[in-house]
Write a protein that holds these residues in place. Structure first.
Motif, mmCIF file in Angstrom:
data_model
loop_
_atom_site.group_PDB
_atom_site.id
_atom_site.type_symbol
_atom_site.label_atom_id
_atom_site.label_comp_id
_atom_site.label_asym_id
_atom_site.label_seq_id
_atom_site.Cartn_x
_atom_site.Cartn_y
_atom_site.Cartn_z
ATOM 1 N N GLY A 202 0.814 -1.213 0.000
ATOM 2 C CA GLY A 202 0.000 0.000 0.000
ATOM 3 C C GLY A 202 0.844 1.258 0.000
ATOM 4 O O GLY A 202 0.523 2.241 -0.687
ATOM 5 N N VAL B 199 -7.451 8.862 -4.425
ATOM 6 C CA VAL B 199 -7.971 7.497 -4.283
ATOM 7 C C VAL B 199 -9.422 7.534 -3.821
ATOM 8 O O VAL B 199 -10.273 6.796 -4.325
ATOM 9 C CB VAL B 199 -7.122 6.693 -3.269
ATOM 10 C CG1 VAL B 199 -7.748 5.322 -3.021
ATOM 11 C CG2 VAL B 199 -5.706 6.525 -3.782
ATOM 12 N N LEU C 272 -9.979 0.833 -0.449
ATOM 13 C CA LEU C 272 -8.532 0.822 -0.687
ATOM 14 C C LEU C 272 -7.798 1.624 0.377
ATOM 15 O O LEU C 272 -6.750 1.194 0.884
ATOM 16 C CB LEU C 272 -8.234 1.395 -2.079
ATOM 17 C CG LEU C 272 -8.604 0.516 -3.273
ATOM 18 C CD1 LEU C 272 -8.397 1.284 -4.577
ATOM 19 C CD2 LEU C 272 -7.772 -0.764 -3.285
ATOM 20 N N ILE D 221 -5.003 0.420 3.102
ATOM 21 C CA ILE D 221 -3.715 1.092 3.246
ATOM 22 C C ILE D 221 -3.486 1.509 4.694
ATOM 23 O O ILE D 221 -2.387 1.357 5.235
ATOM 24 C CB ILE D 221 -3.637 2.321 2.314
ATOM 25 C CG1 ILE D 221 -3.548 1.873 0.848
ATOM 26 C CG2 ILE D 221 -2.428 3.192 2.658
ATOM 27 C CD1 ILE D 221 -3.635 3.009 -0.163
#
Length: 251
Positions: free
Chosen positions: A12, A45, A54, A58
């Motif tokens: 990540g 993102v 996501l 991360i």
């Protein structure tokens, strides 16, 4: 369990730097986002489908990396003779703090907070610079950031990162990614630190915006597009090196 989460976190972290490189390219070609640093990458993102998931992944990985480096800082590093290496423990503590900061930035993005980290740094610097002592504090912080940036660049150029990779995984391609990546990241931080010092000297909080200010300062030069493109390629190299570390880093 911690090792697997840490390796996922390295994936990540590497991906985050690849997104950061994309943010830098957008600044280079006049399509600048609101925040030109890791926070800007996280906001990028968040705007995509499945972006929240996501970012959550991360953040979990970054928390694992924070714990990993905190343990390294407390337990200590030993050399071939079994002696503790104080500078490695200090570096681990610094990395733990930085990973925690980026993870918290991700949490704020997940909560929907729009305030950028660059804005927060600018406001904090402005509040400090009300007094003479505060301006000295900001200048000292700038000097510290310059030192950190120079340290990252030297660390990369000397290839010291290779000692953290598993034996047999040291090759020219990986070495090149590490050297270029660390040098680019270190250079960007050094410029940010210089601008922070100038912000204190000239009482100009606009320059106290961290990496965002450094990148936009590059953009203002005649060869800004080229400088930023080279920086973006360097940060991308660091991101790819992060992906390599996800598999071959000693954890």
């Amino acid at each position: 369990m911690l090792e697997h989460l840490t390796r996922a976190g390295l994936v990540g972290y590497g991906a985050l730097h690849l997104l950061f490189a994309w943010v830098i390219l957008r600044i280079a070609f006049g399509r600048a986002p609101a925040d030109g640093d890791q926070s800007g990458a996280l906001h990028t993102v968040a705007s995509k489908p499945f972006g929240a998931a996501l970012i959550a992944a991360i953040v979990v990985g970054l928390v694992a990396m924070t714990v990993w480096q905190a343990v390294e800082a407390v337990a200590g590093h030993r050399d071939e003779r079994g002696r503790h290496r104080v500078y490695e423990r200090v570096a681990s503590a610094g990395r733990a703090a930085f990973y925690a900061y980026v993870a918290w930035s991700g949490v704020k993005v997940l909560k929907g907070k729009k305030t950028s980290s660059a804005d927060a740094q600018e406001q904090a610097s402005q509040d400090l610079m009300v007094s003479g002592g505060g301006r000295l504090t900001v200048a000292a912080a700038g000097v510290a950031v310059v030192v950190i940036g120079a340290g990252l660049a030297i660390y990369g150029l000397a290839g010291k990162f290779e000692k953290h990779l598993k034996a047999g995984r040291r090759n020219p391609a990986v070495r090149t990614l590490g050297i270029v990546g660390y040098a680019a990241k270190g250079g960007a931080y050094a410029i940010a630190g210089v601008l922070l010092v100038l912000a204190a000297v000239r009482y100009d909080p606009d320059k106290a915006r961290g990496l965002d200010a450094a990148l936009r300062a590059m953009a203002g030069h005649a060869y800004g597009t080229w400088l930023l493109t080279v920086t973006a390629l360097g940060i991308a190299a660091y991101g790819l090196f992060g992906l390599v570390q996800a598999r071959y880093r000693k954890v």
